[in-house]
Design a protein around this motif. Sequence first.
Motif, PDB file in Angstrom:
ATOM      1  N   PRO A  11     -18.012  -1.682 -13.854  1.00  0.00           N
ATOM      2  CA  PRO A  11     -17.470  -1.834 -12.498  1.00  0.00           C
ATOM      3  C   PRO A  11     -16.689  -0.594 -12.074  1.00  0.00           C
ATOM      4  CG  PRO A  11     -17.066  -3.799 -13.794  1.00  0.00           C
ATOM      5  CD  PRO A  11     -17.577  -2.763 -14.746  1.00  0.00           C
ATOM      6  N   ARG A  12     -16.810  -0.237 -10.813  1.00  0.00           N
ATOM      7  CA  ARG A  12     -16.072   0.894 -10.275  1.00  0.00           C
ATOM      8  C   ARG A  12     -14.609   0.509 -10.087  1.00  0.00           C
ATOM      9  NH1 ARG A  12     -15.904   6.422  -9.684  1.00  0.00           N
ATOM     10  NH2 ARG A  12     -14.761   6.975  -7.807  1.00  0.00           N
ATOM     11  N   LYS A  13     -13.690   1.320 -10.607  1.00  0.00           N
ATOM     12  CA  LYS A  13     -12.268   1.040 -10.461  1.00  0.00           C
ATOM     13  C   LYS A  13     -11.835   1.175  -8.998  1.00  0.00           C
ATOM     14  CE  LYS A  13     -10.975   2.769 -15.063  1.00  0.00           C
ATOM     15  NZ  LYS A  13     -10.144   3.780 -15.777  1.00  0.00           N
ATOM     16  N   LEU A  14     -10.969   0.246  -8.560  1.00  0.00           N
ATOM     17  CA  LEU A  14     -10.516   0.246  -7.167  1.00  0.00           C
ATOM     18  C   LEU A  14      -9.035  -0.081  -7.100  1.00  0.00           C
ATOM     19  CD1 LEU A  14     -10.998   0.262  -4.074  1.00  0.00           C
ATOM     20  CD2 LEU A  14     -11.635  -2.157  -4.281  1.00  0.00           C
ATOM     21  N   ALA A  15      -8.272   0.818  -6.477  1.00  0.00           N
ATOM     22  CA  ALA A  15      -6.869   0.563  -6.141  1.00  0.00           C
ATOM     23  C   ALA A  15      -6.806   0.296  -4.641  1.00  0.00           C
ATOM     24  CB  ALA A  15      -5.997   1.756  -6.511  1.00  0.00           C
ATOM     25  N   ALA A  16      -6.559  -0.947  -4.273  1.00  0.00           N
ATOM     26  CA  ALA A  16      -6.581  -1.349  -2.867  1.00  0.00           C
ATOM     27  C   ALA A  16      -5.190  -1.753  -2.414  1.00  0.00           C
ATOM     28  CB  ALA A  16      -7.556  -2.507  -2.663  1.00  0.00           C
ATOM     29  N   GLY A  17      -4.795  -1.269  -1.251  1.00  0.00           N
ATOM     30  CA  GLY A  17      -3.503  -1.615  -0.675  1.00  0.00           C
ATOM     31  C   GLY A  17      -3.669  -2.477   0.556  1.00  0.00           C
ATOM     32  N   ASN A  18      -2.997  -3.609   0.584  1.00  0.00           N
ATOM     33  CA  ASN A  18      -3.002  -4.505   1.743  1.00  0.00           C
ATOM     34  C   ASN A  18      -1.641  -4.395   2.427  1.00  0.00           C
ATOM     35  OD1 ASN A  18      -3.227  -6.576   3.595  1.00  0.00           O
ATOM     36  ND2 ASN A  18      -3.090  -8.219   2.081  1.00  0.00           N
ATOM     37  N   TRP A  19      -1.632  -3.739   3.575  1.00  0.00           N
ATOM     38  CA  TRP A  19      -0.368  -3.531   4.274  1.00  0.00           C
ATOM     39  C   TRP A  19       0.110  -4.749   5.041  1.00  0.00           C
ATOM     40  CZ3 TRP A  19       0.325   2.037   6.685  1.00  0.00           C
ATOM     41  CH2 TRP A  19       0.343   2.963   5.644  1.00  0.00           C
ATOM     42  N   LYS A  20      -0.738  -5.758   5.163  1.00  0.00           N
ATOM     43  CA  LYS A  20      -0.376  -6.987   5.883  1.00  0.00           C
ATOM     44  C   LYS A  20       0.126  -6.622   7.289  1.00  0.00           C
ATOM     45  CE  LYS A  20       0.414  -9.200   1.461  1.00  0.00           C
ATOM     46  NZ  LYS A  20       1.155 -10.221   0.687  1.00  0.00           N
ATOM     47  N   MET A  21       1.158  -7.251   7.801  1.00  0.00           N
ATOM     48  CA  MET A  21       1.631  -6.940   9.151  1.00  0.00           C
ATOM     49  C   MET A  21       2.785  -5.938   9.072  1.00  0.00           C
ATOM     50  SD  MET A  21       2.362  -9.607  12.312  1.00  0.00           S
ATOM     51  CE  MET A  21       4.097  -9.914  11.939  1.00  0.00           C
ATOM     52  N   ASN A  22       2.506  -4.826   8.426  1.00  0.00           N
ATOM     53  CA  ASN A  22       3.493  -3.760   8.242  1.00  0.00           C
ATOM     54  C   ASN A  22       2.862  -2.419   8.580  1.00  0.00           C
ATOM     55  OD1 ASN A  22       5.718  -5.344   6.874  1.00  0.00           O
ATOM     56  ND2 ASN A  22       4.054  -5.712   5.418  1.00  0.00           N
ATOM     57  N   GLY A  23       3.720  -1.434   8.854  1.00  0.00           N
ATOM     58  CA  GLY A  23       3.235  -0.085   9.136  1.00  0.00           C
ATOM     59  C   GLY A  23       3.197   0.221  10.617  1.00  0.00           C
ATOM     60  N   ASP A  24       3.198   1.504  10.932  1.00  0.00           N
ATOM     61  CA  ASP A  24       3.110   1.971  12.308  1.00  0.00           C
ATOM     62  C   ASP A  24       2.497   3.366  12.286  1.00  0.00           C
ATOM     63  OD1 ASP A  24       5.156   3.625  11.354  1.00  0.00           O
ATOM     64  OD2 ASP A  24       6.739   2.455  12.323  1.00  0.00           O
ATOM     65  N   LEU A  25       2.417   4.009  13.449  1.00  0.00           N
ATOM     66  CA  LEU A  25       1.794   5.330  13.504  1.00  0.00           C
ATOM     67  C   LEU A  25       2.527   6.349  12.632  1.00  0.00           C
ATOM     68  CD1 LEU A  25       0.880   5.558  17.294  1.00  0.00           C
ATOM     69  CD2 LEU A  25      -0.707   5.352  15.366  1.00  0.00           C
ATOM     70  N   ALA A  26       3.830   6.182  12.503  1.00  0.00           N
ATOM     71  CA  ALA A  26       4.603   7.111  11.686  1.00  0.00           C
ATOM     72  C   ALA A  26       4.233   6.999  10.208  1.00  0.00           C
ATOM     73  CB  ALA A  26       6.097   6.852  11.868  1.00  0.00           C
ATOM     74  N   ALA A  27       3.610   5.875   9.823  1.00  0.00           N
ATOM     75  CA  ALA A  27       3.251   5.673   8.423  1.00  0.00           C
ATOM     76  C   ALA A  27       1.955   6.374   8.038  1.00  0.00           C
ATOM     77  CB  ALA A  27       3.115   4.176   8.132  1.00  0.00           C
ATOM     78  N   LEU A  28       1.281   6.990   9.001  1.00  0.00           N
ATOM     79  CA  LEU A  28       0.013   7.651   8.690  1.00  0.00           C
ATOM     80  C   LEU A  28       0.184   8.801   7.706  1.00  0.00           C
ATOM     81  CD1 LEU A  28      -1.715   7.712  12.196  1.00  0.00           C
ATOM     82  CD2 LEU A  28      -2.017   6.069  10.342  1.00  0.00           C
ATOM     83  N   ASP A  29       1.371   9.391   7.648  1.00  0.00           N
ATOM     84  CA  ASP A  29       1.580  10.483   6.695  1.00  0.00           C
ATOM     85  C   ASP A  29       1.514   9.986   5.248  1.00  0.00           C
ATOM     86  OD1 ASP A  29       3.954   9.076   6.692  1.00  0.00           O
ATOM     87  OD2 ASP A  29       5.258  10.833   6.806  1.00  0.00           O
TER      88      ASP A  29
END
Length: 244
Positions: A3-21
């Motif tokens: 299986p291919r290793k996968l690190a997945a992040g679920n931000w749920k209802m968090n984050g904004d444009l400033a978080a793109l960095d």
Amino acid sequence: MAPRKLAAGNWKMNGDLAALDQIAMIGDAGASCDVLICPPAPLLVPMIAGAGPVKIGAQDCHAEDAGAHTGDISAVLLRDLGASHVIVGHSERRADHAETDAMVCAKAAAAHRAGLVAIICLGETEAERDDGRTLDVIATQLAGSLPEGATAANSVIAYEPVWAIGTGRTPSLDQIAEVHALLRDRLVARLADGADVALLYGGSVKPGNATEIFAVPHVDGALVGGASLKAADFIPIIAALDAA
């Protein structure tokens, strides 16, 4: 093929444009495993535009390809925007929106039709764990949520015990191993390439416990919540998966 290793992040209802960095910093980490971020829907387009090597996915999709479904998003549109994955059946969707296994199965099938990888979430409640019903619950959810036509290329399974999500609590390594072994056995029995389907663990994964979790047999990565919001927290988890 493993299986291919996968690190997945679920931000749920968090984050904004400033978080793109944060995405740029995660991409600059140079991971050899696949790295995925699933942000809130309004951030998909700007995030995809600047994602670099990081894959971008959605947190949900509708079971239909189009129609009068105000506020919902089709898998077809997600793919058109450039998404690669979509989470379906997360426990918060199952609990807050009364999603059944049949509904999750229909959403996963829609993702497959659109050419997306469906991350199908399964998990028991604390009461079900205490009653000794964990394996029965997980087996039932898998059977009902995995659509016909599922393959290692279009499906990922994420085990997320409901009682461990966002609580800081995690199952013992033996408990994780027991569930992942069950999932692997059921997938091998059902799918021709079931041995190659990536199995993720999710539920209070953080830099301090990632290495030991990734050492558990049949744990091919993680679906990470809060610790994926900041590159400083997520990058050590990715590094631990790379080293596993």
